[in-house]
Design an enzyme around this catalytic site. Structure first.
Site, short mmCIF file in Angstrom:
data_model
loop_
_atom_site.label_atom_id
_atom_site.label_comp_id
_atom_site.label_asym_id
_atom_site.label_seq_id
_atom_site.Cartn_x
_atom_site.Cartn_y
_atom_site.Cartn_z
CB CYS A 179 -7.32 0.56 -71.47
SG CYS A 179 -8.65 1.02 -72.62
N GLY A 181 -7.03 -3.81 -69.35
CA GLY A 181 -6.49 -4.42 -68.14
C GLY A 181 -7.33 -4.13 -66.92
CG HIS A 305 -4.45 4.40 -72.71
ND1 HIS A 305 -3.89 3.21 -73.12
CD2 HIS A 305 -5.76 4.34 -73.08
CE1 HIS A 305 -4.81 2.46 -73.72
NE2 HIS A 305 -5.95 3.13 -73.70
CD GLU A 307 -0.49 3.61 -71.76
OE1 GLU A 307 -1.11 2.99 -72.63
OE2 GLU A 307 -0.91 3.76 -70.59
#
Length: 329
Positions: A179, A181, A305, A307
């Site tokens: 994101c 990052g 995302h 994760e």
């Protein structure tokens, strides 16, 4: 509120006499009072609950027929790999909420899932991006086998994240940006490779002369912040012969989003010309979802995302590929 089953947290095993006493005072069947003894990892709890026959009690309460014994072989294998890793690796997580590790709970768990699938223990070093500058970056980041720049909002700590991305890019350290990052990876590349010295995101600097990260045109008239966020799952088409395609092993994926700003497609040609390619595109909006550097050992930034979708039995392919890259000397 009248419970049907009681699960008691405890540091030690609970004797039968105490269970019967709890059952009597709480008006619960004695076989419905169970213990949950402290364990090394939360991933041991499902096996403990099976040992306590929680599944049988639930099925009895719901009047469901018991057919087959559950097969937890895969779960047992996961725990074995988790407790007996053959390799170790240290990866730096660059963010600004490092004093509150639970802010990155999903990312930390994703590393556990991915690491176990590779017989590896991932040691995550939380590094506050506000404490990274040009003078100490090499000292702070030296020795890390991989660098992940975490999601977030706002300008605080943003320059430290950009410096961390530059370190990963210039030193061929495997990199994953999630994101924000991914967005700082785009900004760093614009400044230091394309030559757009003052490139930025309009989230951080509204009057930047080079808004390489910007809010979508159709959202600019919306004043309610929640109304401008991309939330939920969106489709993405991957480009073949890329790191992203290699990780997923398929062309069409769907990933969950939680953000407001996007890569500005007006600059896309400049990125391609200098070697940063879009390897994942939203087929409905033409927005860039994934960028990567083909000449780098492993450098991938994603707008979504990953994760959010990682589990014990299905570790996210990007985390697996990222950790695998850190293990390949």
């Amino acid at each position: 509120v009248q419970p049907d089953i009681l699960i008691l947290r405890s540091e030690h095993h609970i004797p039968e006499e105490m269970r019967r006493k709890v059952a009597l005072f709480c008006n619960v069947d004695p076989n419905s009072v169970m213990e949950s003894v402290d364990v090394k990892t939360i991933y041991e709890v499902p096996l403990l609950m099976q040992k306590e026959q929680l599944d049988l009690r639930v099925m009895e309460k719901l009047d469901l027929a018991f057919r087959n014994e559950p097969d937890l072989t895969t779960w047992h294998n996961f725990l074995h790999r988790l407790h007996h890793p053959k390799k170790n690796v240290e990866i730096g997580l660059i963010g600004k909420y490092t004093e509150l590790p639970d802010a990155y709970k999903s990312i930390l768990e994703s590393f556990i899932h991915a690491g176990a699938s590779l017989d590896c223990k991932v040691h995550v070093k939380l590094i506050n991006s506000e404490k990274i500058d040009d003078n100490n970056a090499s000292e702070v980041l030296q020795g890390l086998k991989g660098i992940l720049v975490a999601p977030g909002f706002g300008h605080r700590g943003i320059e430290g994240k950009i410096i961390a991305v530059r370190y990963a890019r210039e030193n061929n350290v495997p990199f994953l940006g999630i994101c924000l990052g991914m967005q700082v990876a785009v900004i760093e590349f614009a400044r230091n490779v394309i030559g757009l010295t003052n490139a930025n995101s309009t989230e951080m600097h509204q009057s930047t002369p080079h808004p390489v990260i910007d809010i979508m045109e159709e959202q600019k008239g919306i004043t309610d912040m929640g109304g401008t966020m991309r939330l939920g799952a969106y489709p993405c088409e991957l480009v073949e012969n890329t790191k992203a395609f290699e990780a997923y092993g398929k062309k069409e994926i769907s990933e969950r989003h939680r953000h407001r700003y996007e890569l500005n497609n007006a600059y896309l040609k400049a990125y391609k010309d200098k070697g940063m390619i879009p390897s994942g595109i939203n087929p409905e909006t033409d927005l860039v979802e994934i960028v990567e550097l083909p000449e780098h050992k492993w450098f991938v930034g994603v707008q979504f995302h990953p994760e959010y979708q990682s589990t014990v039995l299905n570790p996210h392919p990007l985390f697996v590929a990222f950790v695998k890259a850190t293990l390949n000397e």
